[in-house]
Design an enzyme around this catalytic site. Structure first.
Site, PDB file in Angstrom:
ATOM      1  N   GLY A 445       0.815  -1.220   0.000  1.00  0.00           N
ATOM      2  CA  GLY A 445       0.000   0.000   0.000  1.00  0.00           C
ATOM      3  C   GLY A 445       0.839   1.256   0.000  1.00  0.00           C
ATOM      4  N   ALA A 474      -0.399  11.144  -3.645  1.00  0.00           N
ATOM      5  CA  ALA A 474       0.545  10.082  -4.031  1.00  0.00           C
ATOM      6  C   ALA A 474       1.608  10.623  -4.971  1.00  0.00           C
ATOM      7  CB  ALA A 474      -0.215   8.931  -4.692  1.00  0.00           C
ATOM      8  N   GLU A 505      -8.680   9.687   3.207  1.00  0.00           N
ATOM      9  CA  GLU A 505      -8.576   9.894   4.660  1.00  0.00           C
ATOM     10  C   GLU A 505      -9.595  10.943   5.125  1.00  0.00           C
ATOM     11  OE1 GLU A 505      -6.800   7.729   5.940  1.00  0.00           O
ATOM     12  OE2 GLU A 505      -5.282   7.208   4.445  1.00  0.00           O
TER      13      GLU A 505
HETATM   14  C1  LIG Z   1       3.562   6.121   2.040  1.00  0.00           C
HETATM   15  C2  LIG Z   1       2.139   6.167   2.478  1.00  0.00           C
HETATM   16  N1  LIG Z   1       1.754   7.118   3.367  1.00  0.00           N
HETATM   17  C3  LIG Z   1       0.452   7.187   3.757  1.00  0.00           C
HETATM   18  C4  LIG Z   1      -0.475   6.297   3.307  1.00  0.00           C
HETATM   19  C5  LIG Z   1      -1.926   6.358   3.792  1.00  0.00           C
HETATM   20  N2  LIG Z   1      -2.812   6.771   2.679  1.00  0.00           N
HETATM   21  C6  LIG Z   1      -3.457   5.870   1.936  1.00  0.00           C
HETATM   22  S1  LIG Z   1      -4.395   6.565   0.740  1.00  0.00           S
HETATM   23  C7  LIG Z   1      -3.949   8.110   1.231  1.00  0.00           C
HETATM   24  C8  LIG Z   1      -4.476   9.323   0.511  1.00  0.00           C
HETATM   25  C9  LIG Z   1      -3.941   9.433  -0.906  1.00  0.00           C
HETATM   26  O1  LIG Z   1      -4.238  10.711  -1.424  1.00  0.00           O
HETATM   27  P1  LIG Z   1      -4.218  10.951  -2.977  1.00  0.00           P
HETATM   28  O2  LIG Z   1      -3.084  10.275  -3.599  1.00  0.00           O
HETATM   29  O3  LIG Z   1      -4.333  12.409  -3.229  1.00  0.00           O
HETATM   30  O4  LIG Z   1      -5.533  10.192  -3.466  1.00  0.00           O
HETATM   31  P2  LIG Z   1      -7.065  10.582  -3.179  1.00  0.00           P
HETATM   32  O5  LIG Z   1      -7.524   9.743  -2.033  1.00  0.00           O
HETATM   33  O6  LIG Z   1      -7.105  12.047  -2.840  1.00  0.00           O
HETATM   34  O7  LIG Z   1      -7.778  10.247  -4.445  1.00  0.00           O
HETATM   35  C10 LIG Z   1      -3.083   8.064   2.323  1.00  0.00           C
HETATM   36  C11 LIG Z   1      -2.478   9.237   2.976  1.00  0.00           C
HETATM   37  C12 LIG Z   1       0.007   5.296   2.431  1.00  0.00           C
HETATM   38  N3  LIG Z   1      -0.798   4.354   1.954  1.00  0.00           N
HETATM   39  N4  LIG Z   1       1.282   5.278   2.005  1.00  0.00           N
END
Ligand SMILES: Cc1ncc(C[n+]2csc(CCOP(=O)(O)OP(=O)(O)O)c2C)c(N)n1
Ligand SMILES: [Mg+2]
Length: 601
Positions: A445, A474, A505
């Protein structure tokens, strides 16, 4: 060991221009390098093993190897962060079906690389990571960048060692390569480092031997005939058989196709094996995954761990199933749920052998069951595709991420490899995009794989188009690798779904905590950022502008589209509770089922 030329090499020390054995390198006369060093040996061995490029970030501790790789004609993809180097090597290995190599410097080079190493560990990707440590006389004395690398990486790798003695480098490197490739064990990252003075040390000619340098055949595990008989027996007797594939099935596409022809099972791939069986195949039922899992009376895992993505294979998620497991690694053979039959073998060989047993005999499979699943799958997929095309903007006129994905799907070349990354956006992409090649953060993940995986994938498959679909959060982790993309002219299309938040989140916080804390980002101008590195880039704010922008971007790759999307859209991963991390099982529905199962038993 050796052939004639190498024998001859044992008789004298190499001169700078001598060619000693077929793997020995000749350093350019003006390079100032000696061609009989440990560093030159490492480069020559990698070259002999077919390594054409190495991903890395330079530093004094590894400079001898860096220069030797170049002298050996191995391409260096120089990156901006070691994490990305390992991720690129990982995707290069996965897409190319070969070894990926990363070279990082001591201390922070290794600590930065560790996330990539952990990711390759979980994904079981064949990556060799090389680094340096301070010269032997300075170790432990407060030298620059002195850290116990091996202790740090040990739980994440198949093999980790510091090699101080020059003459032990040949067998150590040979063993590390074998471990990374999974010869006799699980493939995954292997790690070696060397004191810089060891890298500079001479390695006498008698140690440059084919025994250690030459390519080794990849041994394939043969199935035990009795196990094959039992697996075939189970399959012929099953009325609702379901096949689930993973990493270990990747080389078994044709055998799998023949098995599905012989016994029309229901079939599910997973992120690791996506694209192995074309979506048009009548066995594919991925859109009704839950129903297939709940109703199957036999599940055959092929090279697949029963990790969280399959509910750990728990009886509550697969209430009716018996199990047959096929794998050539312990985890893929028997993690979490033992098989009624376990075939410890290469997946392709095992499937071929099973086909041989079942082809001429009538299976008990309930064809109406498979046909119904398939019809439901098609109906659901059609409904989703139609809904995606017209998914409405939000109250502020921001595009629905599904609308973006529908436009991307239209523009996607047939043979494209898609790399998907993010939270909500990854979830929308996983459900909504059909692609023949697929990479995502996998069971680790790990956000931030998008651009580095894109680079590794494209370099491994230069005749395929590679499209990176990533959330804005991401994307940020590896955004600086736009520089690597531009400098190395890797013709990627990167699509950033910009909702200005770690949105999956945000949904969790809103629903379960009543407030939003520390999960908002800016709707930053990622197109401007990409242009700063020399990419073609556009910001897109309306669905109407997308087809034109996609066409221009495809034509001018490397390119980035910064697409403003609505944060209000809630993905299936947000709904399923994945982000909430339930107590007993990874998704809310499985967690509930597990609770009921525990009460009832
Ligand atoms: C390295 C890492 N840090 C934190 C997370 C926890 N996490 C999973 S999804 C997410 C949000 C991702 O945001 P984005 O890429 O902008 O996608 P969106 O949900 O906004 O579509 C987070 C912080 C993770 N999976 N991997
Ligand atoms: Mg986001």
């Amino acid at each position: 060991m050796a052939e004639g030329a190498t024998e001859a090499a044992t008789e004298r020390r190499p001169s700078r221009t001598a060619c000693l054995g077929k793997h020995h390198l000749v350093a350019p006369e003006d390079s100032g390098m000696s061609n009989d060093t440990v560093a030159a040996y490492i480069a020559a061995t990698l070259k002999a093993r077919g390594v054409e490029r190495v991903f890395g970030l330079c530093g004094g501790h590894v400079m001898p190897v860096w220069m030797a790789l170049d002298a050996a004609g191995i391409g260096i993809v120089d990156v901006r962060d070691e994490r990305a180097a390992v991720m690129m090597a990982h995707a290069y290995a996965e897409v190319g079906g070969r070894l990926g190599v990363a070279l990082v410097t001591a201390g922070p080079g290794v600590t930065n690389a560790m996330t990539g190493i952990a990711n390759a560990h979980v994904a079981r990707a064949s990556v060799l990571v090389l680094s340096g440590v301070p010269p032997r006389m300075q170790e432990g004395r407060g030298a620059l960048q002195d850290l116990p690398h091996v202790e740090l990486v040990r739980p994440l790798v198949r093999h980790a060692r510091t090699v101080r003695e020059p003459t032990l480098v040949p067998p150590e490197l040979d063993e590390a390569l074998a471990r990374a490739l999974g010869h006799g064990g699980e493939p995954g990252p292997a790690y070696l480092d060397f004191p810089t003075d060891t890298l500079r040390a001479g390695l006498p000619p008698m140690f440059w031997r084919d025994e250690h340098m030459g390519p080794k055949p990849s041994p394939l595990l043969l199935p035990v005939p009795g196990d094959v008989d039992r697996a075939a027996g189970l399959l012929l007797a099953a009325t609702r058989p379901l096949i689930v594939t993973g990493r270990g099935a990747k080389r078994a596409a044709s055998a799998l196709g023949r098995l599905l022809d012989a016994v029309p099972c229901a079939y599910l791939d997973t992120g690791e094996s996506r694209g192995l069986v074309p979506d048009a195949h009548p066995s594919v039922v991925s859109a009704v995954r839950g129903t297939a899992m709940a109703q199957a009376d036999l599940v055959i895992t092929v090279g697949r761990r029963l990790d969280f993505q399959l509910g750990y294979g728990a009886p509550s998620a697969f209430p009716r199933a018996r199990w047959a497991r096929i794998g050539d690694t312990p985890g893929e053979l028997r993690d979490n749920r033992r098989g009624d039959v376990e075939v410890f073998a290469d997946a392709g060989l095992a499937l071929e052998a099973i086909v041989g047993r079942v082809a001429a005999r009538p299976p008990a499979v309930d064809r109406a069951w498979v046909a119904k699943l398939r019809a439901d799958h098609e109906q659901r997929s059609r409904t989703l595709r139609d809904a995606m095309r017209i998914a409405p903007d939000d109250a502020h006129g921001r595009m629905h991420p599904q609308r973006l994905l529908a436009c991307v799907q239209e523009a996607l070349p047939r043979d494209a490899i898609v790399v998907a990354d993010g939270g909500d956006f990854l979830s929308f992409a996983r459900v909504g995009i059909a692609a023949s090649g697929w990479l995502d953060p996998g069971s680790f993940g790990c956000l931030g794989i998008g651009t580095p995986f894109g680079v590794g994938a494209r370099l491994a498959a230069p005749d395929r188009d590679v499209v990176v679909l990533t959330g804005d959060g991401a994307f940020g982790f590896s955004a600086i690798e736009l520089d690597t993309v531009a400098r190395h002219r890797v013709p990627l299309l990167i699509v950033v779904a910009n909702n200005g938040a770690w949105q999956i989140e945000v949904h969790d916080q809103r629903e379960h905590h009543g407030r939003v804390v520390g999960t908002q980002l800016q709707v930053a101008d990622y197109a401007a950022m990409a242009r700063a590195f020399g990419l073609h880039a556009e910001r897109v704010t309306s669905a109407g502008a997308l087809p034109g922008a996609l066409a221009r971007a495809m034509a001018q790759r490397p390119a980035l589209l910064d697409v403003v999307v609505s944060p209000d859209a809630v993905s299936s991963d947000a709904r399923s509770g994945l982000a909430v991390v339930p107590d007993l099982a990874p998704l809310a529905a499985w967690d509930e089922a597990e609770r009921r199962w525990r009460e009832a038993t």
